[in-house]
Design a protein around this motif. Structure first.
Motif, PDB file in Angstrom:
ATOM      1  N   GLY A   9       0.833  -1.194   0.000  1.00  0.00           N
ATOM      2  CA  GLY A   9       0.000   0.000   0.000  1.00  0.00           C
ATOM      3  C   GLY A   9       0.862   1.236   0.000  1.00  0.00           C
ATOM      4  N   PHE A  10       0.223   2.355  -0.225  1.00  0.00           N
ATOM      5  CA  PHE A  10       0.931   3.624  -0.355  1.00  0.00           C
ATOM      6  C   PHE A  10       1.594   4.019   0.968  1.00  0.00           C
ATOM      7  CE2 PHE A  10       1.440   8.142  -1.400  1.00  0.00           C
ATOM      8  CZ  PHE A  10       1.790   8.058  -2.736  1.00  0.00           C
ATOM      9  N   MET A  11       2.606   4.876   0.882  1.00  0.00           N
ATOM     10  CA  MET A  11       3.207   5.450   2.092  1.00  0.00           C
ATOM     11  C   MET A  11       2.099   6.030   2.970  1.00  0.00           C
ATOM     12  SD  MET A  11       6.217   7.655   0.196  1.00  0.00           S
ATOM     13  CE  MET A  11       5.426   7.792  -1.417  1.00  0.00           C
ATOM     14  N   GLY A  12       2.153   5.767   4.250  1.00  0.00           N
ATOM     15  CA  GLY A  12       1.160   6.337   5.157  1.00  0.00           C
ATOM     16  C   GLY A  12      -0.122   5.528   5.268  1.00  0.00           C
ATOM     17  N   SER A  13      -0.196   4.402   4.561  1.00  0.00           N
ATOM     18  CA  SER A  13      -1.445   3.622   4.627  1.00  0.00           C
ATOM     19  C   SER A  13      -1.530   2.792   5.912  1.00  0.00           C
ATOM     20  CB  SER A  13      -1.599   2.727   3.390  1.00  0.00           C
ATOM     21  OG  SER A  13      -0.496   1.858   3.277  1.00  0.00           O
ATOM     22  N   GLY A  14      -0.400   2.697   6.642  1.00  0.00           N
ATOM     23  CA  GLY A  14      -0.440   2.023   7.949  1.00  0.00           C
ATOM     24  C   GLY A  14       0.185   0.635   7.961  1.00  0.00           C
ATOM     25  N   LYS A  15       1.011   0.338   6.964  1.00  0.00           N
ATOM     26  CA  LYS A  15       1.590  -1.014   6.859  1.00  0.00           C
ATOM     27  C   LYS A  15       2.392  -1.384   8.117  1.00  0.00           C
ATOM     28  CE  LYS A  15       3.674   0.253   3.236  1.00  0.00           C
ATOM     29  NZ  LYS A  15       3.596   1.456   2.533  1.00  0.00           N
ATOM     30  N   THR A  16       3.176  -0.439   8.623  1.00  0.00           N
ATOM     31  CA  THR A  16       3.998  -0.733   9.804  1.00  0.00           C
ATOM     32  C   THR A  16       3.142  -0.874  11.061  1.00  0.00           C
ATOM     33  OG1 THR A  16       5.827   0.462   8.799  1.00  0.00           O
ATOM     34  CG2 THR A  16       5.985   0.062  11.160  1.00  0.00           C
ATOM     35  N   THR A  17       2.252   0.061  11.270  1.00  0.00           N
ATOM     36  CA  THR A  17       1.403   0.030  12.477  1.00  0.00           C
ATOM     37  C   THR A  17       0.511  -1.201  12.480  1.00  0.00           C
ATOM     38  OG1 THR A  17       1.288   2.410  12.108  1.00  0.00           O
ATOM     39  CG2 THR A  17      -0.057   1.537  13.889  1.00  0.00           C
ATOM     40  N   VAL A  18      -0.176  -1.443  11.374  1.00  0.00           N
ATOM     41  CA  VAL A  18      -1.055  -2.607  11.273  1.00  0.00           C
ATOM     42  C   VAL A  18      -0.215  -3.890  11.350  1.00  0.00           C
ATOM     43  CG1 VAL A  18      -2.586  -3.887   9.702  1.00  0.00           C
ATOM     44  CG2 VAL A  18      -2.855  -1.413   9.961  1.00  0.00           C
ATOM     45  N   GLY A  19       0.917  -3.882  10.676  1.00  0.00           N
ATOM     46  CA  GLY A  19       1.778  -5.057  10.633  1.00  0.00           C
ATOM     47  C   GLY A  19       2.263  -5.487  12.008  1.00  0.00           C
ATOM     48  N   LYS A  20       2.681  -4.503  12.810  1.00  0.00           N
ATOM     49  CA  LYS A  20       3.168  -4.826  14.158  1.00  0.00           C
ATOM     50  C   LYS A  20       2.073  -5.463  14.998  1.00  0.00           C
ATOM     51  CE  LYS A  20       6.947  -1.572  14.714  1.00  0.00           C
ATOM     52  NZ  LYS A  20       7.315  -0.212  15.090  1.00  0.00           N
ATOM     53  N   LEU A  21       0.877  -4.878  14.960  1.00  0.00           N
ATOM     54  CA  LEU A  21      -0.231  -5.405  15.763  1.00  0.00           C
ATOM     55  C   LEU A  21      -0.693  -6.764  15.238  1.00  0.00           C
ATOM     56  CD1 LEU A  21      -2.166  -4.832  18.121  1.00  0.00           C
ATOM     57  CD2 LEU A  21      -3.706  -3.713  16.499  1.00  0.00           C
ATOM     58  N   LEU A  22      -0.723  -6.887  13.919  1.00  0.00           N
ATOM     59  CA  LEU A  22      -1.126  -8.154  13.306  1.00  0.00           C
ATOM     60  C   LEU A  22      -0.159  -9.267  13.702  1.00  0.00           C
ATOM     61  CD1 LEU A  22      -3.044  -9.557  11.224  1.00  0.00           C
ATOM     62  CD2 LEU A  22      -1.430  -8.883   9.451  1.00  0.00           C
ATOM     63  N   ALA A  23       1.132  -8.972  13.651  1.00  0.00           N
ATOM     64  CA  ALA A  23       2.141  -9.973  14.011  1.00  0.00           C
ATOM     65  C   ALA A  23       1.966 -10.397  15.470  1.00  0.00           C
ATOM     66  CB  ALA A  23       3.536  -9.409  13.774  1.00  0.00           C
ATOM     67  N   LYS A  24       1.726  -9.426  16.328  1.00  0.00           N
ATOM     68  CA  LYS A  24       1.553  -9.724  17.751  1.00  0.00           C
ATOM     69  C   LYS A  24       0.313 -10.609  17.954  1.00  0.00           C
ATOM     70  CE  LYS A  24       1.579  -7.213  22.051  1.00  0.00           C
ATOM     71  NZ  LYS A  24       1.020  -6.003  22.646  1.00  0.00           N
ATOM     72  N   THR A  25      -0.777 -10.212  17.314  1.00  0.00           N
ATOM     73  CA  THR A  25      -2.036 -10.945  17.436  1.00  0.00           C
ATOM     74  C   THR A  25      -1.920 -12.373  16.921  1.00  0.00           C
ATOM     75  OG1 THR A  25      -3.120  -8.847  16.947  1.00  0.00           O
ATOM     76  CG2 THR A  25      -4.522 -10.782  16.895  1.00  0.00           C
ATOM     77  N   MET A  26      -1.177 -12.541  15.834  1.00  0.00           N
ATOM     78  CA  MET A  26      -1.079 -13.853  15.183  1.00  0.00           C
ATOM     79  C   MET A  26       0.114 -14.663  15.684  1.00  0.00           C
ATOM     80  SD  MET A  26      -3.390 -13.732  12.524  1.00  0.00           S
ATOM     81  CE  MET A  26      -2.750 -14.937  11.398  1.00  0.00           C
ATOM     82  N   ASP A  27       0.862 -14.086  16.612  1.00  0.00           N
ATOM     83  CA  ASP A  27       2.089 -14.723  17.097  1.00  0.00           C
ATOM     84  C   ASP A  27       3.041 -15.035  15.935  1.00  0.00           C
ATOM     85  OD1 ASP A  27       3.733 -15.545  19.083  1.00  0.00           O
ATOM     86  OD2 ASP A  27       2.914 -17.579  19.210  1.00  0.00           O
TER      87      ASP A  27
END
Ligand code: S3P
Length: 172
Positions: A9-27
């Motif tokens: 996705g485009f810069m600023g779409s939240g890939k890092t923020t969403v990615g960190k939480l997703l990784a934590k949630t999914m272990d």
């Protein structure tokens, strides 16, 4: 089910923020392609662009995507321009469930207007116009590469976003 989840996705779409939480949630492990590049070069993305140029950065980005996509159980946050290279899409598709964070222009502009860490968007007079133009050129590639598309705006709840991605990945 593929081994990894890759966020595009485009810069600023939240890939890092969403990615960190997703990784934590999914272990799962979280990998940020830009951070791997910065660690490898021991320089910020801004400095790499300024000192060595965009082509050098893109070559490195391709190498790092190739290397990181071979890992397992990772949520991979890609750089916004990674889909410009067919090789990257091909590699990611082989091992990852690809999710496009489809953020609105308004949302992107709000998040990027005061940001100075994206060399492509620095030193331009009309940032909104450049975001619109770049997104226009890239949107088709994001859509074509994605296994799953999630719409994002400035009011979107990150926990809901993560839940939806998790659900889509599990049934894939
Ligand atoms: C770029 C996006 C950036 C970074 C570089 C180039 C692009 O990543 O890779 O500044 O061309 O869209 P983010 O999408 O994580 O900001």
């Amino acid at each position: 089910m593929k081994d990894n989840i890759a966020l595009i996705g485009f810069m600023g779409s939240g890939k890092t923020t969403v990615g960190k939480l997703l990784a934590k949630t999914m272990d799962m492990k979280f990998v940020d392609i830009d951070k791997v590049i910065e660690a490898y070069e021991k320089k910020s993305i801004n400095d790499i662009f300024h000192e060595k140029g965009q082509n050098y950065f893109r070559d490195l980005e391709r190498e790092v995507i190739l290397q990181e996509s071979l890992k397992n159980d990772c949520v991979i946050a890609t750089g916004g321009g990674s889909i410009l290279d067919n090789e990257n899409i091909k590699r990611l598709k082989e091992t990852s469930f690809i999710v496009f964070l489809n953020a609105t222009i308004e949302c992107l502009y709000l998040r990027l207007k005061d940001n100075t860490t994206r060399p492509i968007l620095n030193d331009v007079e009309d940032k909104r116009k450049l975001i619109e133009e770049l997104l226009e050129k890239r949107k088709f590639l994001y859509q074509m590469s994605a296994d799953y598309i999630i719409d994002i705006n400035e009011y979107t709840n990150i926990y809901e976003t993560v839940d939806k991605i998790k659900e889509a990945y599990i049934i894939s």
